[in-house]
Write an enzyme that holds these catalytic residues in place. Structure first.
Site, mmCIF file in Angstrom:
data_model
loop_
_atom_site.group_PDB
_atom_site.id
_atom_site.type_symbol
_atom_site.label_atom_id
_atom_site.label_comp_id
_atom_site.label_asym_id
_atom_site.label_seq_id
_atom_site.Cartn_x
_atom_site.Cartn_y
_atom_site.Cartn_z
ATOM 1 N N ASP A 7 0.731 -1.472 -0.133
ATOM 2 C CA ASP A 7 0.150 -0.136 0.111
ATOM 3 C C ASP A 7 1.632 1.653 -0.436
ATOM 4 O O ASP A 7 2.389 1.310 -0.434
ATOM 5 C CB ASP A 7 -1.035 -0.063 1.169
ATOM 6 C CG ASP A 7 -0.353 -0.158 2.209
ATOM 7 O OD1 ASP A 7 0.497 -0.089 3.180
ATOM 8 O OD2 ASP A 7 -0.844 0.342 3.956
ATOM 9 N N CYS A 64 3.016 -3.596 3.833
ATOM 10 C CA CYS A 64 2.237 -2.800 4.135
ATOM 11 C C CYS A 64 2.613 -1.260 5.629
ATOM 12 O O CYS A 64 4.357 -1.712 5.768
ATOM 13 C CB CYS A 64 0.726 -2.417 4.924
ATOM 14 S SG CYS A 64 0.631 -3.840 6.209
ATOM 15 N N THR A 66 1.947 -1.679 9.161
ATOM 16 C CA THR A 66 2.510 -3.026 9.814
ATOM 17 C C THR A 66 3.295 -4.008 9.852
ATOM 18 O O THR A 66 4.051 -4.536 10.123
ATOM 19 C CB THR A 66 1.457 -3.450 11.101
ATOM 20 O OG1 THR A 66 0.224 -3.240 9.879
ATOM 21 C CG2 THR A 66 1.184 -1.640 12.100
ATOM 22 N N HIS A 133 6.890 -31.370 9.310
ATOM 23 C CA HIS A 133 6.197 -30.215 8.618
ATOM 24 C C HIS A 133 5.436 -30.337 7.165
ATOM 25 O O HIS A 133 4.777 -29.172 7.509
ATOM 26 C CB HIS A 133 7.743 -29.498 8.126
ATOM 27 C CG HIS A 133 8.124 -28.974 9.382
ATOM 28 N ND1 HIS A 133 7.949 -28.828 10.531
ATOM 29 C CD2 HIS A 133 10.051 -29.067 9.941
ATOM 30 C CE1 HIS A 133 8.952 -27.951 11.445
ATOM 31 N NE2 HIS A 133 10.093 -28.862 10.952
HETATM 32 C C1 RB5 Z 1 -2.066 2.176 6.462
HETATM 33 O O1 RB5 Z 1 -1.874 3.495 7.693
HETATM 34 C C2 RB5 Z 1 -2.428 1.478 7.525
HETATM 35 O O2 RB5 Z 1 -3.359 1.415 8.013
HETATM 36 C C3 RB5 Z 1 -1.421 0.123 6.704
HETATM 37 O O3 RB5 Z 1 -0.381 0.288 6.325
HETATM 38 C C4 RB5 Z 1 -0.870 -1.450 7.698
HETATM 39 O O4 RB5 Z 1 0.039 -0.707 8.256
HETATM 40 C C5 RB5 Z 1 -2.105 -2.041 8.106
HETATM 41 O O5 RB5 Z 1 -2.279 -2.794 8.730
#
Ligand code: RB5
Length: 142
Positions: A7, A64, A66, A133
């Site tokens: 993203d 993204c 996190t 596994h």
């Molecule tokens: C975007 O602000 C953030 O929410 C997204 O990149 C991510 O961390 C969502 O889990």
């Protein structure tokens, strides 16, 4: 072929990762996003995951802020074993033990240098093929 996506918060790290893959001579397909304009991470997580499940790409990398949102999304898709990694030990272990086919990272969590090493570890580590596994992985969706 490696599927890669992010993203807006992972856009800069995705660009750095693609430059790194270029230097290594590894082929990839960029599923977006293509700018830092705010966007919705599930769109890109699903695009990468579907490319892996369909066989178009062998592995995926999704970023993204996190790494959590993309990993939750990708793991909803049958056949995807997405691992959120913030260290090289986990990246190696998830390949050896879980045969993870998608690496997720948080661009607001790991710096670029660490992220590139995590990606290298993930891409360079084969599945162990150990019976225990294989059995455990078969139990995930069984
Ligand atoms: C975007 O602000 C953030 O929410 C997204 O990149 C991510 O961390 C969502 O889990």
């Amino acid at each position: 072929m490696i599927a890669i996506g992010s993203d807006h918060s992972g856009f800069a790290l995705k660009q750095a990762l693609m430059a790194h893959l270029d230097r290594r001579g590894l082929a990839y397909k960029d599923f977006g996003t293509y700018s830092e304009a705010s966007c919705d991470y599930p769109v890109y997580a699903k695009a990468v995951a579907n490319a892996v499940v369909s066989g178009e790409c062998e592995r995926g990398i999704i970023i993204c802020g996190t790494g959590i949102g993309v990993s939750i999304t990708a793991n909803k898709i049958p056949g995807i074993r997405a691992a959120l990694c913030g260290d090289c030990f986990s990246a190696e272990a998830t390949r050896l033990h879980n045969d993870a086919n998608v690496l997720c990272m948080g661009a607001r969590v790991v710096g670029e240098g660490l992220a590139l090493k995590i990606a290298d570890t993930f891409l360079d580590t084969p599945f162990s093929n150990d019976e225990r596994h294989i059995r455990r992985i078969s139990m995930i969706e069984g």
